[in-house]
Structure formats: C-alpha cells, structure tokens
Design an enzyme around this catalytic site. Structure first.
Site, PDB file in Angstrom:
ATOM      1  CG  HIS A 147     -26.783  66.639  40.492  1.00  0.00           C
ATOM      2  ND1 HIS A 147     -26.000  66.577  41.619  1.00  0.00           N
ATOM      3  CD2 HIS A 147     -26.293  65.714  39.627  1.00  0.00           C
ATOM      4  CE1 HIS A 147     -25.057  65.653  41.436  1.00  0.00           C
ATOM      5  NE2 HIS A 147     -25.224  65.116  40.249  1.00  0.00           N
ATOM      6  CD  GLU A 163     -23.823  64.338  36.965  1.00  0.00           C
ATOM      7  OE1 GLU A 163     -23.157  65.240  37.500  1.00  0.00           O
ATOM      8  OE2 GLU A 163     -24.010  63.223  37.496  1.00  0.00           O
ATOM      9  CG  HIS A 194     -27.286  60.389  39.067  1.00  0.00           C
ATOM     10  ND1 HIS A 194     -28.018  61.559  39.172  1.00  0.00           N
ATOM     11  CD2 HIS A 194     -26.029  60.706  39.499  1.00  0.00           C
ATOM     12  CE1 HIS A 194     -27.238  62.531  39.619  1.00  0.00           C
ATOM     13  NE2 HIS A 194     -26.023  62.027  39.830  1.00  0.00           N
ATOM     14  NE  ARG A 225     -22.502  62.493  49.964  1.00  0.00           N
ATOM     15  CZ  ARG A 225     -22.020  63.504  50.675  1.00  0.00           C
ATOM     16  NH1 ARG A 225     -22.719  63.984  51.691  1.00  0.00           N
ATOM     17  NH2 ARG A 225     -20.848  64.012  50.394  1.00  0.00           N
TER      18      ARG A 225
END
Length: 347
Positions: free
Chosen positions: A104, A121, A179, A199
């Site tokens: 991200h 996150e 991740h 992605r």
C-alpha cells in the site's frame, strides 16, 4: 450527552476469490455458498459505508451520521486533523486461500496518485489452521531490478519473510511493507480509511469474473520499502482484565483485552471515537454518563462516540475478548509535566 450511544451496524460482507465460509457462522448469519472473505465492520469508505442497526440512527449510513455532528462522535482533535472524516476502517478477514502479494502507498503517494489517504494497517490473528503462515516484509535486501525479475518469473515469495502464525499473533504493516495473508487464517484488521492496494503477484489465478486480476507492478515498485527488519511480529504480554497496547502508531492505537469480570474503560482523555470488536464471547457495553447499554455479540463491532468514551464492558458468558482501535490525541507534553510534578513532590 443523551443524544449519543454506541453504534452497531448491519452486516457488510464482501465476496472475493480467496474468501472462505467462516465469517457468516462467526457472526451468527445463515451460511453462504459464496466465498465471503471480508466483513467491513466499521467503514466510511465510499461504496461500502456501514449502516447503523440500532437506536435513533438505525438505517442511516455512518458518513451521514458523522456529518450531522462530527465533533462529539469523532472527537475534536480527530475532526480537526481529518477534516471531520472517519480516518480508520475495521474489518474481519477470512482467507481460505492465499491473498495476492501486495503493498500500500503512504499518504503522500496515495494523495498524489489517487487523491486518497494512504494505507497503513495491522493484523490480529483470531484463528489459524495448523501450519498457517503469512508474508510480511522482505527477508533479504533486493534491488528494484530483482523485484521486476522475480515478478516476471513468479519467484517473488522466495525473498519475502514467511511467518508461521497462531491465534493472538499481531503484525503491523506500515505503508510500503510488502505482505500477504495466506490460507487458513481468520483475523481482525485495523487500517487507515483507504481502499488503495497495489497487487504485485496473484499466482496467475482468475478472479470472480474468470479473468486475471489487474496487477500494479510499477506503482508497487514506487511504494515498496525494501528495508529488512529483524523482527516483523509485534511482541506483547497478555494479562487478563487489562487493556494491553499492541500497536502504537502515528495512525492508530490498538489494544486487546480479555475480561472475566466487569471492566471499566475511560478513554475520554484520547479525544477520539473508539472502534471495539468482540473477538470472543458476547458482552454488554454500558455507558457511565447515560446508562445506555448495548449487547456486543461475538463477531460484531461498535463505534463508541468520543463524547461518551467512558463505559463498562461486562462479559455475559464468563469471558469476553475485545479489540479496541482509536486515535491517540493525548497531550504527551502535558502528561510529562504531570509525571515530573508528581516525581518532584515525592522528593
């Protein structure tokens, strides 16, 4: 004060190619034949906004509720910093199959490229099948040239840090950290309120529409942090009937607690809304100032307005486990002055 109460929400489930069949029974809903991978518990993200299911705001979407009176709900400091918008998103994720390798962007890149917030996150593992694992970070340093080569030949996972997991494990994923959640894991995710995901690799599998899902190789290359950490797992010690801080980041503070008796939570000093998820065992949440009560069932979450963030958690069947997320706006300089004053007074 009586106008505000802990908000509950209607189920907000997402079907995805890697999803499983645990979320519906976890939430006490009828089983689904579709692969349900995500439950957006508390969301203000356009296109998937939470809808209130209790009290005077029942049937209203969360963004409309906040827009009507943002400061008492979000907290004054949160309103000022985030322009009256809810800055966090809370999810449950059921991965029956591996998610894509992804990354991200940070706030600066996300704003520049998409006009959106970045996405840091964290994960709290609720349940994991024996042998389950996930990827978080690089296990060795690579250069961008090697990144592109390994995407092309499908060997990118060979240079990722691979972590076996069990219930209670915690991982922090700051923007830029590569991740992927892998199959056999049910977890809670707290993140910045953003839907921007790049992605990197998706195992050459088709999506729900039968077509290969889009990759974002070049954008991901710009977002990636290639730095290698010694330990990507968050270490903490569990203690019953205490709120244990498991994440203290610039974007959110997350705490977990297992309670076996009525437990008082006074979080007014943080000047923030509280997102609270019941991970295990139903409980009652009772607001001290108003006496309002809700039943927070296992597999469900609530948003507690900042103005009433002084409440009791009462387990209903012997034990409850909760995960809390909020923005820590406490004035640390003032806290330091108080500590110093107390220290001097004892000398």
């Amino acid at each position: 004060m009586g106008n505000y109460y802990p908000l509950l929400f209607k189920p907000n489930l997402h079907t995805v190619v890697w999803g499983g069949h645990q979320l519906c029974p976890y939430k006490g809903l009828a089983p689904s034949t579709e692969p349900v991978g995500e439950s957006w518990e508390v969301s203000a993200v356009p296109g998937s906004i939470s809808v209130v299911s209790n009290g005077k705001w029942s049937g209203c979407d969360l963004v409309s509720v906040i827009n009507d009176d943002p400061e008492p709900i979000l907290g004054k400091a949160v309103c000022k910093k985030y322009d009256g918008k809810l800055p966090l998103l809370l999810k449950f994720i059921d991965a029956k199959r591996d998610l894509s390798i992804q990354v991200h962007p940070n706030d600066e890149m996300a704003q520049r490229e998409h006009g959106k917030m970045g996405k840091s996150e964290m994960w709290y593992i609720i349940k994991a099948d024996e042998g389950s694992h996930l990827y978080a970070g690089f296990r060795q340093h690579i250069e961008p040239e090697e990144y592109y080569r390994r995407i092309a030949d499908g060997t990118i996972t060979e240079v990722l840090a691979d972590h076996p997991v069990k219930a209670g494990d915690v991982f922090y994923l700051p923007a830029g950290r590569v991740h992927a959640i892998c199959g056999g894991i049910l977890l809670a995710e707290v993140q910045q309120s953003s839907d921007v995901t790049y992605r990197i690799f998706d195992y050459n599998r088709p999506g729900m529409d039968g077509k290969l899902r889009e990759l974002h190789t070049d954008l991901a290359a710009k977002a990636l942090d290639y730095h290698v950490e010694r330990n990507y797992r968050t270490e903490y010690a569990e203690t019953d009937n205490r709120a244990i801080q498991i994440i203290d980041s610039p974007y959110f503070d997350v705490r977990v607690m297992e309670v076996t008796m009525p437990f008082h939570r006074n979080l007014l000093k943080y000047d923030s809304f509280i997102m609270s998820s019941c991970i295990e065992g139903d409980c009652t949440i009772r607001v001290r100032r108003t006496g309002d009560e809700i039943t927070l069932k296992e597999g469900y979450s609530t948003l507690i307005p900042a103005v009433i963030a002084d409440y009791d958690v009462i387990p209903l069947h012997g034990k409850s486990r909760l995960l809390d997320a909020f923005i820590d706006n406490m004035d640390r300089s003032l806290a330091g002055q108080v500590t110093r004053f107390l220290h001097l007074s004892r000398e």
